[in-house]
Design a protein around this motif. Structure first.
Motif, short mmCIF file in Angstrom:
data_model
loop_
_atom_site.label_atom_id
_atom_site.label_comp_id
_atom_site.label_asym_id
_atom_site.label_seq_id
_atom_site.Cartn_x
_atom_site.Cartn_y
_atom_site.Cartn_z
N VAL A 132 58.90 -47.46 -1.28
CA VAL A 132 59.12 -47.55 0.17
C VAL A 132 60.60 -47.55 0.52
CG1 VAL A 132 58.97 -49.17 2.11
CG2 VAL A 132 56.92 -48.63 0.77
N GLY A 133 61.40 -48.30 -0.24
CA GLY A 133 62.80 -48.50 0.12
C GLY A 133 63.61 -47.24 0.26
N GLU A 134 63.27 -46.20 -0.52
CA GLU A 134 64.06 -44.96 -0.47
C GLU A 134 64.02 -44.33 0.91
OE1 GLU A 134 64.71 -40.85 -3.06
OE2 GLU A 134 62.69 -41.68 -2.87
N MET A 135 62.96 -44.54 1.65
CA MET A 135 62.86 -43.96 2.99
C MET A 135 63.98 -44.45 3.90
SD MET A 135 58.74 -43.85 3.84
CE MET A 135 58.46 -45.63 3.74
N PHE A 136 64.49 -45.64 3.62
CA PHE A 136 65.44 -46.27 4.53
C PHE A 136 66.86 -46.38 3.96
CE2 PHE A 136 61.15 -47.95 5.20
CZ PHE A 136 60.93 -47.51 6.49
N THR A 137 67.13 -45.70 2.86
CA THR A 137 68.48 -45.72 2.30
C THR A 137 69.35 -44.69 3.03
OG1 THR A 137 67.84 -44.09 0.60
CG2 THR A 137 67.69 -46.44 0.02
N ALA A 159 70.55 -36.95 13.90
CA ALA A 159 69.43 -37.75 13.36
C ALA A 159 69.88 -39.20 13.25
CB ALA A 159 69.01 -37.21 12.00
N PRO A 160 68.93 -40.12 13.27
CA PRO A 160 69.29 -41.53 13.13
C PRO A 160 69.56 -41.89 11.68
CG PRO A 160 66.92 -41.33 13.23
CD PRO A 160 67.47 -39.93 13.44
N LEU A 161 70.31 -42.96 11.48
CA LEU A 161 70.41 -43.49 10.13
C LEU A 161 69.04 -44.03 9.73
CD1 LEU A 161 73.78 -45.47 10.18
CD2 LEU A 161 73.25 -43.49 8.74
N PRO A 162 68.53 -43.66 8.57
CA PRO A 162 67.21 -44.16 8.15
C PRO A 162 67.11 -45.68 8.18
CG PRO A 162 67.89 -42.37 6.72
CD PRO A 162 69.07 -42.68 7.60
N SER A 163 68.19 -46.36 7.86
CA SER A 163 68.15 -47.83 7.83
C SER A 163 67.83 -48.44 9.18
CB SER A 163 69.50 -48.38 7.32
OG SER A 163 70.56 -47.97 8.16
N THR A 164 68.16 -47.72 10.27
CA THR A 164 67.89 -48.26 11.60
C THR A 164 66.41 -48.22 11.96
OG1 THR A 164 68.24 -46.11 12.70
CG2 THR A 164 70.17 -47.51 12.38
N LEU A 165 65.60 -47.52 11.15
CA LEU A 165 64.17 -47.43 11.41
C LEU A 165 63.38 -48.52 10.70
CD1 LEU A 165 63.76 -43.55 10.91
CD2 LEU A 165 64.24 -44.77 13.04
N ARG A 166 64.03 -49.26 9.82
CA ARG A 166 63.32 -50.20 8.96
C ARG A 166 62.67 -51.34 9.74
NH1 ARG A 166 62.74 -51.40 3.24
NH2 ARG A 166 60.87 -52.66 3.31
N ALA A 167 63.37 -51.90 10.71
CA ALA A 167 62.84 -53.06 11.43
C ALA A 167 61.54 -52.70 12.15
CB ALA A 167 63.86 -53.59 12.42
N ALA A 168 61.52 -51.56 12.83
CA ALA A 168 60.31 -51.14 13.55
C ALA A 168 59.19 -50.84 12.57
CB ALA A 168 60.62 -49.92 14.41
N TRP A 169 59.54 -50.21 11.44
CA TRP A 169 58.52 -49.91 10.42
C TRP A 169 57.93 -51.19 9.86
CZ3 TRP A 169 57.68 -50.90 5.25
CH2 TRP A 169 56.78 -50.05 4.58
N ASP A 170 58.79 -52.16 9.57
CA ASP A 170 58.32 -53.44 9.05
C ASP A 170 57.35 -54.11 10.02
OD1 ASP A 170 59.52 -53.59 6.55
OD2 ASP A 170 61.37 -54.42 7.35
N THR A 171 57.69 -54.09 11.30
CA THR A 171 56.83 -54.71 12.31
C THR A 171 55.46 -54.04 12.35
OG1 THR A 171 58.72 -55.36 13.68
CG2 THR A 171 56.58 -55.21 14.77
N CYS A 226 49.70 -43.76 4.88
CA CYS A 226 50.04 -44.72 5.91
C CYS A 226 51.50 -45.15 5.82
CB CYS A 226 49.12 -45.93 5.82
SG CYS A 226 49.36 -47.14 7.14
N LEU A 227 51.96 -45.45 4.61
CA LEU A 227 53.34 -45.87 4.42
C LEU A 227 54.31 -44.79 4.89
CD1 LEU A 227 53.02 -47.42 0.84
CD2 LEU A 227 53.28 -48.68 3.00
N PHE A 228 54.01 -43.53 4.59
CA PHE A 228 54.89 -42.44 5.01
C PHE A 228 54.72 -42.12 6.49
CE2 PHE A 228 55.72 -37.90 5.76
CZ PHE A 228 57.06 -37.86 5.42
N ASP A 229 53.49 -42.11 6.98
CA ASP A 229 53.24 -41.74 8.37
C ASP A 229 54.04 -42.59 9.34
OD1 ASP A 229 51.48 -39.65 7.89
OD2 ASP A 229 49.67 -40.87 8.16
N ARG A 230 54.08 -43.90 9.09
CA ARG A 230 54.78 -44.80 10.01
C ARG A 230 56.28 -44.50 10.03
NH1 ARG A 230 51.88 -46.90 14.06
NH2 ARG A 230 49.81 -46.31 13.34
#
Length: 250
Positions: free
Chosen positions: A167-172, A186-198, A99-103
């Motif tokens: 988890v954090g490594e996904m967004f570094t 490709a997007p910067l991984p950090s830009t995906l964090r807010a949506a993932w958190d939500t 689940c953590l990776f899928d999102r």
């Protein structure tokens, strides 16, 4: 190696390693339906690996194939996230990891469908359909198990607590990520964090699970600087046949 090659191997190594991890459940899942579902998810991920590593081999231009990249590289050459190489643990731990990776995976693939590299956009457009199903299914299981019996709830919370530091490594972001973003690939991984958190907050709330505190993140997998011993053990099994009989085909 070029940033594009590194990015493609990261994509392919994530799906390869996680796909193999899920394949380890074949014949061992708690019920037949889950045995089949995990095997099918593994097959989806291995199919995506063929596309990502196939393109990586093409970009590299060194005469290697997707199979060569999968079966003839050593652990220090892999660029997968540390999260996906974690051992399966019990069924709850496997589902939580998924689940953590899928999102994250779904958000990334959605963005990659708009990549300026048409080859990457085409792979993402095909893979995102499968991963959308993976993400829905793993979320439903996390919710069902988290808000289930006292035993299942405890196991899911324990799994979440254990996996959260990965988890954090996904967004570094690193130099490769910056180069890919600058080129519109490709997007910067950090830009995906807010949506993932939500999304994860909503899932964990429904699952009656407590999101762990702290932002510590294990790192080193995506840049090959440091993998856990678990990857080496996994590769020794996965690559055994090709290493024992070089060039074997079937």
């Amino acid at each position: 190696m070029s940033d594009l090659f590194t990015f493609l191997t990261r994509m392919g190594d994530n799906t390869l390693v996680l796909g193999h991890r899920l394949s380890e459940w074949c014949g061992h899942a708690p019920v037949l339906e889950e045995d089949i579902a995990l095997a099918n998810t593994a097959l989806d991920l291995i199919g995506q690996t063929q596309m990502w590593l196939g393109l990586a081999a093409q970009v590299e231009g060194a005469g290697r194939s997707a199979d060569d990249l999968a079966m003839l590289r050593d652990a220090w050459d892999f660029r997968n996230l540390l999260l996906v190489e974690r051992p399966n643990g019990d069924f709850g731990a496997t589902i939580m990891r998924q689940c953590l990776f899928d999102r994250f995976h779904l958000l990334l693939l959605d963005a990659l469908t708009h990549s300026t590299d048409t080859r990457i956009a085409a792979i993402a457009a095909k893979a995102v359909k499968e991963v959308r199903y993976h993400a829905d299914r793993s979320a439903e299981l996390v919710i069902g198990l988290g808000d289930g019996t006292a035993e299942s709830h405890t196991r899911m919370q324990t799994a979440l607590d254990a996996l959260w530091p990965y988890v954090g490594e996904m967004f570094t972001d690193d130099a490769t990520d910056t180069a890919m973003a600058a080129a519109g690939i490709a997007p910067l991984p950090s830009t995906l964090r807010a949506a993932w958190d939500t999304q994860m907050t909503d899932i964990l709330t429904q699952a009656t699970l407590t999101r762990p505190d702290g932002d510590f993140a294990h790192q080193g997998g995506k840049n090959g600087a440091q993998h856990s011993e678990h990857l080496g053990h996994m590769l020794s099994q996965m690559q055994w046949l090709q290493r024992a009989y070089p060039g074997a085909t079937w």
